[in-house]
Design a protein around this motif. Structure first.
Motif, PDB file in Angstrom:
ATOM      1  N   ASP A 112       2.199   2.823  -7.054  1.00 42.61           N
ATOM      2  CA  ASP A 112       2.007   2.356  -5.575  1.00 42.61           C
ATOM      3  C   ASP A 112       2.692   3.189  -4.792  1.00 42.61           C
ATOM      4  N   PHE A 113       3.427   4.213  -5.360  1.00 44.22           N
ATOM      5  CA  PHE A 113       4.346   5.020  -4.522  1.00 44.22           C
ATOM      6  C   PHE A 113       3.462   6.142  -4.005  1.00 44.22           C
ATOM      7  N   TRP A 114       2.653   6.453  -4.972  1.00 44.29           N
ATOM      8  CA  TRP A 114       1.753   7.656  -4.712  1.00 44.29           C
ATOM      9  C   TRP A 114       0.585   7.381  -3.917  1.00 44.29           C
ATOM     10  N   LYS A 115       0.070   5.897  -4.044  1.00 43.23           N
ATOM     11  CA  LYS A 115      -1.096   5.553  -3.378  1.00 43.23           C
ATOM     12  C   LYS A 115      -0.812   5.389  -1.922  1.00 43.23           C
ATOM     13  N   LYS A 116       0.566   5.058  -1.552  1.00 48.03           N
ATOM     14  CA  LYS A 116       0.891   5.102  -0.163  1.00 48.03           C
ATOM     15  C   LYS A 116       0.959   6.310   0.292  1.00 48.03           C
ATOM     16  N   HIS A 117       1.731   7.373  -0.393  1.00 50.43           N
ATOM     17  CA  HIS A 117       1.763   8.645  -0.075  1.00 50.43           C
ATOM     18  C   HIS A 117       0.309   9.307   0.140  1.00 50.43           C
ATOM     19  N   ASP A 118      -0.627   8.796  -0.605  1.00 50.44           N
ATOM     20  CA  ASP A 118      -1.872   9.426  -0.259  1.00 50.44           C
ATOM     21  C   ASP A 118      -2.607   9.048   0.990  1.00 50.44           C
ATOM     22  N   SER A 119      -2.256   7.802   1.424  1.00 56.77           N
ATOM     23  CA  SER A 119      -2.829   7.037   2.489  1.00 56.77           C
ATOM     24  C   SER A 119      -2.489   7.651   3.856  1.00 56.77           C
ATOM     25  N   ILE A 120      -1.431   8.363   3.883  1.00 56.52           N
ATOM     26  CA  ILE A 120      -0.838   8.918   5.410  1.00 56.52           C
ATOM     27  C   ILE A 120      -1.549  10.349   5.506  1.00 56.52           C
ATOM     28  N   ILE A 121      -2.417  10.813   4.826  1.00 61.69           N
ATOM     29  CA  ILE A 121      -2.964  12.215   5.329  1.00 61.69           C
ATOM     30  C   ILE A 121      -1.935  13.220   4.788  1.00 61.69           C
ATOM     31  N   PRO A 122      -1.284  13.278   3.543  1.00 60.85           N
ATOM     32  CA  PRO A 122      -0.212  13.960   3.352  1.00 60.85           C
ATOM     33  C   PRO A 122      -0.628  15.697   3.236  1.00 60.85           C
ATOM     34  N   TYR A 123      -1.107  16.190   3.987  1.00 63.39           N
ATOM     35  CA  TYR A 123      -1.486  17.529   3.900  1.00 63.39           C
ATOM     36  C   TYR A 123      -1.757  18.115   5.234  1.00 63.39           C
ATOM     37  N   LEU A 124      -1.688  19.223   5.633  1.00 60.87           N
ATOM     38  CA  LEU A 124      -1.855  20.042   6.742  1.00 60.87           C
ATOM     39  C   LEU A 124      -3.380  20.235   7.104  1.00 60.87           C
ATOM     40  N   VAL A 125      -3.517  19.604   8.442  1.00 59.04           N
ATOM     41  CA  VAL A 125      -5.134  19.557   8.896  1.00 59.04           C
ATOM     42  C   VAL A 125      -5.174  20.597   9.891  1.00 59.04           C
ATOM     43  N   ALA A 126      -5.561  21.704   9.537  1.00 63.81           N
ATOM     44  CA  ALA A 126      -5.902  22.834  10.804  1.00 63.81           C
ATOM     45  C   ALA A 126      -7.027  23.645  10.423  1.00 63.81           C
ATOM     46  N   ASP A 127      -7.640  24.054  11.476  1.00 65.75           N
ATOM     47  CA  ASP A 127      -8.625  25.233  11.470  1.00 65.75           C
ATOM     48  C   ASP A 127      -8.000  26.485  10.896  1.00 65.75           C
ATOM     49  N   ILE A 128      -7.954  26.879   9.903  1.00 59.33           N
ATOM     50  CA  ILE A 128      -7.288  28.380   9.755  1.00 59.33           C
ATOM     51  C   ILE A 128      -8.381  29.210   9.294  1.00 59.33           C
ATOM     52  N   ASN A 166      10.681  -3.808  -1.804  1.00 59.09           N
ATOM     53  CA  ASN A 166      10.901  -4.509  -2.984  1.00 59.09           C
ATOM     54  C   ASN A 166      11.221  -5.954  -3.047  1.00 59.09           C
ATOM     55  N   GLU A 167      11.497  -6.578  -2.018  1.00 54.50           N
ATOM     56  CA  GLU A 167      11.814  -7.915  -1.937  1.00 54.50           C
ATOM     57  C   GLU A 167      10.862  -8.626  -1.210  1.00 54.50           C
ATOM     58  N   ALA A 168      10.248  -8.205  -0.228  1.00 56.63           N
ATOM     59  CA  ALA A 168       9.423  -8.972   0.746  1.00 56.63           C
ATOM     60  C   ALA A 168       7.917  -8.777   1.027  1.00 56.63           C
ATOM     61  N   ASN A 169       7.595  -7.400   1.099  1.00 57.63           N
ATOM     62  CA  ASN A 169       6.354  -6.812   1.730  1.00 57.63           C
ATOM     63  C   ASN A 169       5.785  -5.696   1.032  1.00 57.63           C
ATOM     64  N   GLU A 170       4.904  -5.894  -0.120  1.00 55.58           N
ATOM     65  CA  GLU A 170       4.588  -4.577  -0.973  1.00 55.58           C
ATOM     66  C   GLU A 170       3.607  -3.697  -0.204  1.00 55.58           C
ATOM     67  N   ASP A 171       3.251  -4.265   0.792  1.00 56.05           N
ATOM     68  CA  ASP A 171       2.209  -3.423   1.711  1.00 56.05           C
ATOM     69  C   ASP A 171       2.801  -2.471   2.398  1.00 56.05           C
ATOM     70  N   TYR A 172       4.136  -2.549   2.591  1.00 59.35           N
ATOM     71  CA  TYR A 172       4.786  -1.708   3.665  1.00 59.35           C
ATOM     72  C   TYR A 172       4.866  -0.379   3.131  1.00 59.35           C
ATOM     73  N   LEU A 173       4.514   0.772   3.747  1.00 63.25           N
ATOM     74  CA  LEU A 173       4.341   2.107   3.088  1.00 63.25           C
ATOM     75  C   LEU A 173       5.645   2.809   2.746  1.00 63.25           C
ATOM     76  N   GLY A 174       6.891   2.227   3.499  1.00 65.06           N
ATOM     77  CA  GLY A 174       8.070   2.568   2.768  1.00 65.06           C
ATOM     78  C   GLY A 174       8.644   4.058   3.140  1.00 65.06           C
TER      79      GLY A 174
END
Lengths: 322, 292
Positions: A112-128, A166-174
């Motif tokens: 779940d940790f990595w799924k959330k990490h992946d959901s926020i576009i965890p890489y540089l988006v640039a025309d290089i 951990n106690e209330a809302n497992e959908d929260y990105l954290g």
């Protein structure tokens, strides 16, 4: 202290064979040089070869050896045993960072940790340019805007310390995923800032679900202050005009409106402004409070002295728009 | 011993928790502590204004501290979140001369200057550090020995610990706090040890995520009850709103009957010092306090 005897209760569980976890007790003499990871190693090498935990670099870089010592998120290779003893005494408990996610002993399922990490576009988006003539240099003052968020090692100490996740809302990105979102949003080369902000603006999973408890800031072994990055994401939402008009964003803005009018906060007006028509759902609670003399009527609303001074400061110091 | 402070009441003490201001003044009177109310002060932004406009929040909080500086009195707060925002402003300005100058540029327009000359502490720590628990113990006329009292610390007094240590000489651990327990013991009450004592009540998402807030508050209340608490005490009025006023909602969310009196810190102290329930504003508590 040269040597110190400690009792360590260690969480034991094998998801493949066990119905419930149990604790094994070890009496160990530790020296002042030893870190928590040394003790994990000794338990495995000297007492029970089946004891399982993640480890790799031993230098606070790989982020794999996080556990909980007496409930405190701890990067095992970084924390000295004597500091744990000073904090909690000589009876210690080692748990995985999340008992609910335990796979074997200290090893947890981080999916779940990595799924959330992946959901926020965890890489540089640039025309290089694939064949640049010179390096793409980021000047130091622009690099500093990242505010060390790029030092995050994804150990999960903050994520598993977060009470919302951990106690209330497992959908929260954290906190960890949000720090990562900030890391790329603060990168001047990046072109996906607004896209990322739209993700973290979502009610139920994004920044508005943070309870501001500072558990993440306390837990981070790299001292990255995740809470301050979450605040900066809030600020970016307004700066980039991505923010949705809803109860949460109006609540933040409502403080300014109220301070402008009264100096101190008009609690009733703040709730009404934030909720809009939905304010009616608060009526039963408001009635209970009114009966106990906890509601100040609009015509009795106190004001700060020197309100003109406050109004002027708001006029000349405001930096954000809604 | 004569102690004198500039009291930043915060907003709730003047609105939804009048019992907090009332009991604070009553305790100060009993202990011969002189309090000067900072009536010029504005709201601290409660860590929400900061999300919208961080610089504006710094200017307003610095202005509040200016009024304590003009009185040349140490500033005290009675709300954890006021404490966080005021102390955090102080720390950021004291450690960053460039930022301090930018803030003072604005304050200068209304004839004020932030100097950084006074301390900003919560009443709890001012009592412990300046008045002393031993002296407090001597003033107890109604010992609380028959009660099991669960301390609920509230996040913003103990975290981030870097800020706590910047502000206080009481070196509290965020993971193993003891000050409130020691204060309860000084009033001869029995402090309840339970896991949620340093956890979050969820107040700051009350509007947008009530389920989260109710769940966190409910978990803390249930944990206290399961460890035989007769009542709970908190130094934070925002925690108090969630734990007391919204106790029904928390109870529904966690599916347990909860009926636990929750006192503000100065209410508890006041009762032990011989104030009447009326004098510490017990009539304003929503969950009935039937044990006093």
């Amino acid at each position: 202290m040269e040597k110190q005897k400690v009792t360590i209760n260690v969480f034991r569980f094998n998801a493949e064979t066990d119905y419930l976890p149990h604790y094994d007790k070890f009496e160990i003499e530790v020296s002042k040089e030893e870190v928590v990871l040394d003790v994990l190693n000794r338990i495995k090498w000297e007492y029970d070869g089946s004891f399982t935990y993640r480890r790799s670099c031993r230098h606070g870089i790989c982020g794999s050896c996080a556990i909980k010592v007496n409930g405190r998120s701890t990067l095992a290779c970084k924390e000295r045993m004597i500091d744990m003893i000073e904090l909690f005494g000589t009876e210690l408990t080692f748990d995985p960072v999340s008992k609910n996610r335990a796979v074997k002993d200290m090893v947890v399922d981080k999916s779940d940790f990595w799924k959330k990490h992946d959901s926020i576009i965890p890489y540089l988006v640039a025309d290089i340019d694939e064949h640049p003539e010179s390096e793409n240099i980021v000047p130091p003052n622009e690099a500093e805007q990242i505010d060390e968020a790029d030092y995050c090692i994804q150990c999960g100490c903050c994520y598993y310390a977060c009470p919302v996740v951990n106690e209330a809302n497992e959908d929260y990105l954290g906190p960890a995923a949000l720090v990562k979102a900030y890391r790329f949003n603060a990168d001047v080369r990046d072109g996906a800032k607004k896209e990322r902000l739209k993700i973290v603006d979502k009610l139920g999973k994004g920044v508005w679900d943070c309870v501001k408890c500072y558990e993440c800031t306390e837990a981070c072994p790299k001292e990255l202050d995740p809470m301050s990055k979450i605040t900066k994401l809030h600020n970016q939402l307004f700066q980039e005009e991505v923010v949705q008009k809803n109860v949460a964003s109006r609540h933040a803005v409502g403080f300014k409106k109220s301070i402008e009018k009264h100096g101190i906060l008009d609690e009733g007006m703040l709730v009404a402004y934030s909720e809009g028509c939905a304010v009616f759902k608060h009526i039963p609670e408001a009635l209970a409070m009114w009966k106990k003399g906890k509601i100040v009527m609009p015509w009795e609303m106190p004001k700060s002295k020197k309100l003109d001074e406050i109004k002027k400061l708001i006029k000349i110091s405001s930096t954000a728009k809604f | 011993m004569s102690l004198k402070y500039a009291l930043y009441t915060g907003c709730t003490a003047r609105e939804s928790t009048p019992e907090l201001l009332k009991s604070t003044l009553a305790v100060a009177k009993k202990l011969d502590i002189e309090l000067v109310l900072l009536d010029e002060a504005s709201c601290c932004g409660a860590s929400h204004l900061q999300d919208f406009d961080d610089f504006l929040s710094l200017v307003l909080n610095a202005r509040n501290i200016c009024y304590a500086e003009m009185l040349e009195l140490p500033m005290i707060t009675i709300c954890n979140t006021c404490q966080l925002n005021t102390a955090l402003t102080k720390k950021r300005l004291d450690e960053n001369p460039e930022l301090k100058e930018r803030v003072n540029e604005k304050l200068g327009e209304v004839g004020l200057e932030y100097k950084g000359s006074v301390s900003v502490r919560h009443f709890l720590y001012a009592l412990i550090e300046d008045y002393g628990l031993d002296n407090l113990r001597k003033k107890v006329v109604k010992p609380l020995s028959q009660f099991n009292i669960a301390p609920f610390y509230g996040c913003h007094n103990i975290r981030p610990s870097e800020l706590h240590h910047f502000t206080n000489s009481t070196k509290e651990s965020a993971y193993n706090p003891t000050s409130l327990d020691e204060l309860i013991e000084a009033l001869e009450g029995n402090s309840v040890d339970y896991e949620h004592k340093n956890k979050c009540c969820g107040f700051h998402v009350d509007l947008q995520a009530p389920k989260t807030a109710n769940r966190l508050s409910g978990n803390a209340l249930v944990d206290a009850i399961d460890n035989d608490a007769d009542m709970m005490v908190t130094p934070c009025p925002l925690c108090h709103l969630n734990l007391d006023v919204k106790q029904h909602a928390a109870s529904r969310e966690v599916g347990r009957d909860i009926n636990l009196p929750v006192l503000h810190l100065p209410q508890l102290i006041g009762l032990a010092l011989g104030c009447t329930p009326e004098e510490v504003g017990i009539q304003h508590n929503v969950t009935e306090v039937n044990i006093v």
